[in-house]
Design a protein around this motif. Structure first.
Motif, short mmCIF file in Angstrom:
data_model
loop_
_atom_site.label_atom_id
_atom_site.label_comp_id
_atom_site.label_asym_id
_atom_site.label_seq_id
_atom_site.Cartn_x
_atom_site.Cartn_y
_atom_site.Cartn_z
N GLU A 22 83.64 33.96 1.89
CA GLU A 22 83.87 32.46 1.16
C GLU A 22 83.81 31.26 1.92
N THR A 23 84.91 31.49 2.77
CA THR A 23 85.42 30.41 3.69
C THR A 23 84.13 30.02 4.66
N GLU A 24 83.58 30.89 5.04
CA GLU A 24 82.38 30.40 6.03
C GLU A 24 81.38 29.62 5.14
N PHE A 25 80.82 30.33 4.02
CA PHE A 25 79.74 29.95 3.29
C PHE A 25 80.04 28.49 2.63
N LYS A 26 81.36 28.41 2.37
CA LYS A 26 81.81 27.01 1.63
C LYS A 26 81.89 25.95 2.69
N THR A 27 82.23 26.15 4.05
CA THR A 27 82.60 25.18 4.73
C THR A 27 81.21 24.88 5.88
N LYS A 28 80.29 25.62 5.70
CA LYS A 28 79.06 25.32 6.87
C LYS A 28 77.78 25.41 5.89
N PRO A 29 76.93 24.91 6.60
CA PRO A 29 75.49 25.13 5.88
C PRO A 29 75.29 26.48 6.45
N PHE A 30 74.11 27.06 5.65
CA PHE A 30 73.98 28.70 6.10
C PHE A 30 73.49 28.85 7.42
N GLN A 31 72.81 28.16 7.99
CA GLN A 31 72.21 28.10 9.30
C GLN A 31 73.08 28.13 10.47
N TYR A 107 81.25 23.83 -3.99
CA TYR A 107 80.20 23.17 -3.62
C TYR A 107 79.22 23.39 -2.49
N MET A 108 79.49 23.97 -1.29
CA MET A 108 78.68 24.32 -0.32
C MET A 108 77.97 25.80 -0.62
N ILE A 109 78.55 26.55 -1.49
CA ILE A 109 77.81 27.40 -1.80
C ILE A 109 76.57 27.10 -2.73
N TYR A 110 76.77 26.29 -3.59
CA TYR A 110 75.64 25.90 -4.22
C TYR A 110 74.63 24.92 -3.40
N LYS A 111 75.25 24.12 -2.26
CA LYS A 111 74.45 23.47 -1.42
C LYS A 111 73.58 24.32 -0.60
#
Length: 130
Positions: A22-31, A107-111
Motif C-alpha cells: 500500500e505504501t509503495e503504490f500510494k507514494t509512487k507512480p506504478f512505473q 489518491y495515488m492508488i487511483y492515479k
C-alpha cells in the motif's frame, strides 16, 4: 489477486506485506515501484514474493481491489438514505465520491489506475480477473 500461499500466511505477516505494498503504490507512480524494494522492506526473499503474487501487477491489483470502493453500492446506499429522492442522492453521491477519489491516503492508488494505466497493465488485469 494473491496466491493461496499468501492467504495461508499468518495474519500479521500478510498485514505487513500488504501495508508495504500500500505504501509503495500510494507514494509512487506504478512505473517507479519495484519488487526489490518491496522484498527488502517486507524482509522476505524475492522468491517468496513470487510465491505470494504472480508479478508486480498482481500485487498492485490486490491493493487496488482492497482500496477501491464499489461506487454502485455506495450510490444505492445513499439513494436509500435519501428516501429514494434522486437529486439529493446525486448531490451527496458526488460529495462522497470526490472525498474518496481525492483522499490523500489513497489518491495515488487511483492515479496509478487512471493516469498510469498501460496496455501491459490492461492485459494483466484481464488475466487476473479471468
Amino acid at each position: 489477486m494473491p496466491k493461496e500461499v499468501f492467504l495461508k500466511l499468518p495474519a500479521e505477516k500478510q498485514e505487513k506485506i500488504l501495508s508495504i505494498l500500500e505504501t509503495e503504490f500510494k507514494t509512487k507512480p506504478f512505473q517507479k515501484v519495484n519488487v526489490k524494494e518491496i522484498v527488502e522492506k517486507s524482509e522476505i526473499a524475492r522468491g517468496s514474493f513470487y510465491q505470494y503474487f504472480e508479478n508486480l501487477e498482481d500485487a498492485y491489483f490486490t491493493i487496488l481491489e482492497k482500496e477501491t470502493v464499489d461506487i454502485h453500492v455506495l450510490f444505492m446506499k445513499i439513494f436509500s438514505e435519501k428516501n429514494k429522492q434522486l437529486i439529493p442522492a446525486l448531490e451527496e453521491y458526488g460529495i462522497q465520491v470526490a472525498e474518496i477519489l481525492f483522499n490523500e491516503q489513497i489518491y495515488m492508488i487511483y492515479k496509478n489506475c487512471y493516469l498510469y494505466w498501460s496496455e501491459g497493465l490492461n492485459r494483466s488485469w484481464g488475466i487476473c480477473k479471468s
